[in-house]
Design a protein around this motif. Structure first.
Motif, short mmCIF file in Angstrom:
data_model
loop_
_atom_site.label_atom_id
_atom_site.label_comp_id
_atom_site.label_asym_id
_atom_site.label_seq_id
_atom_site.Cartn_x
_atom_site.Cartn_y
_atom_site.Cartn_z
N PHE A 90 -2.12 30.47 57.24
CA PHE A 90 -2.08 29.41 58.43
C PHE A 90 -1.65 29.29 60.10
CE2 PHE A 90 1.53 26.34 59.73
CZ PHE A 90 1.00 25.32 59.40
N TYR A 91 -2.45 27.90 60.49
CA TYR A 91 -2.49 27.58 62.17
C TYR A 91 -2.08 26.63 62.33
CZ TYR A 91 -5.19 32.11 62.19
OH TYR A 91 -5.62 33.98 61.89
N ARG A 92 -1.25 26.69 63.37
CA ARG A 92 -1.05 25.02 63.44
C ARG A 92 -1.09 24.90 64.53
NH1 ARG A 92 5.50 24.75 65.28
NH2 ARG A 92 4.41 22.46 64.90
N SER A 93 -2.41 25.04 65.43
CA SER A 93 -3.00 25.32 66.11
C SER A 93 -4.55 25.25 66.38
CB SER A 93 -2.60 25.27 67.59
OG SER A 93 -2.68 26.38 68.18
N SER A 100 -0.39 22.86 69.57
CA SER A 100 -0.28 22.24 67.66
C SER A 100 -0.54 20.66 67.12
CB SER A 100 1.16 22.27 67.34
OG SER A 100 1.97 23.72 67.54
N ASN A 103 4.23 18.61 65.27
CA ASN A 103 5.37 18.85 65.96
C ASN A 103 6.11 18.50 64.83
OD1 ASN A 103 4.78 21.37 67.21
ND2 ASN A 103 3.69 19.11 68.68
N CYS A 115 -2.92 20.80 60.53
CA CYS A 115 -3.28 22.53 60.68
C CYS A 115 -4.29 22.84 60.17
CB CYS A 115 -1.99 22.84 59.43
SG CYS A 115 -2.59 22.72 57.98
N VAL A 137 8.45 21.94 59.37
CA VAL A 137 7.59 22.78 59.79
C VAL A 137 7.18 23.67 58.26
CG1 VAL A 137 5.39 24.32 60.57
CG2 VAL A 137 6.38 22.00 61.75
N ASP A 140 5.47 29.44 59.56
CA ASP A 140 5.04 30.05 60.49
C ASP A 140 3.59 29.92 60.67
OD1 ASP A 140 8.03 30.84 60.89
OD2 ASP A 140 8.35 32.34 60.28
N ASN A 141 3.90 30.31 62.14
CA ASN A 141 1.95 30.22 62.96
C ASN A 141 1.39 32.20 62.37
OD1 ASN A 141 -0.29 28.98 64.43
ND2 ASN A 141 0.22 29.68 65.87
N PHE A 152 4.34 21.72 55.28
CA PHE A 152 5.06 20.59 55.76
C PHE A 152 6.29 19.45 55.20
CE2 PHE A 152 1.20 21.24 58.32
CZ PHE A 152 1.58 21.37 59.76
#
Length: 157
Positions: A90-93, A100, A103, A115, A137, A140-141, A152
């Motif tokens: 998982f990546y937020r950006s 991100s 948020n 994501c 959220v 964690d990234n 989310f």
């Protein structure tokens, strides 16, 4: 057939109510199965001429990227949980130096990228299927996620 076309095909299959779709070409085979009640449709579609075909060894397991609609956390809650449509990271950006996608407190609409999940060296942009506001959220990234894991908590709009 590239990953974007496969994702579009999966979305189409999940919306159409068809239980299973199989496409077979010279060097490529894909089968998409859903958990819906069986619907039988017999259709033969001619395969496109040698257009970007993946070798059979690189075929993607489409069941792993099948998306599920967001579900309420519990019956008394007004919040909805957006869950992971696949196993991966998982990546937020889009990169460490970029902001991100969403948020806590951000409002978003249907189709917005919220994501990225990396699976087998492919970065899959995960788009929202609902409009709402991010309440929490849950991952964690750069963390590994499982299929159907909550990502989310959203207040629908």
């Amino acid at each position: 057939m590239d990953i974007k076309q496969i994702q579009e095909l999966i979305k189409f299959v999940s919306r159409s109510g068809v239980n299973e779709v199989a496409i077979e070409q010279v060097d490529f085979k894909i089968t998409i199965k859903t958990n819906q009640a069986p619907t039988v449709i017999n259709t033969t579609v001619p395969a496109p001429a040698a257009a970007a075909v993946l070798p059979a060894a690189a075929a993607v397991q489409p069941a792993a990227i099948e998306t599920k609609p967001a579900t309420p956390v519990d019956e008394n809650s007004k919040y909805v949980t957006i869950k992971s449509p696949m196993i991966g990271t998982f990546y937020r950006s889009s990169s460490p130096d970029k902001p991100s996608f969403v948020n806590v407190g951000d409002e978003f609409s249907v189709g917005k990228v919220i994501c990225i999940i990396e699976a087998m060296k492919l970065f899959n942009e995960i788009e929202s299927e609902i409009s709402g506001r991010i309440v929490k959220v849950l991952v964690d990234n750069a963390s590994p996620v499982e299929y159907d894991q909550p990502l989310f908590l959203v207040e629908p709009m």
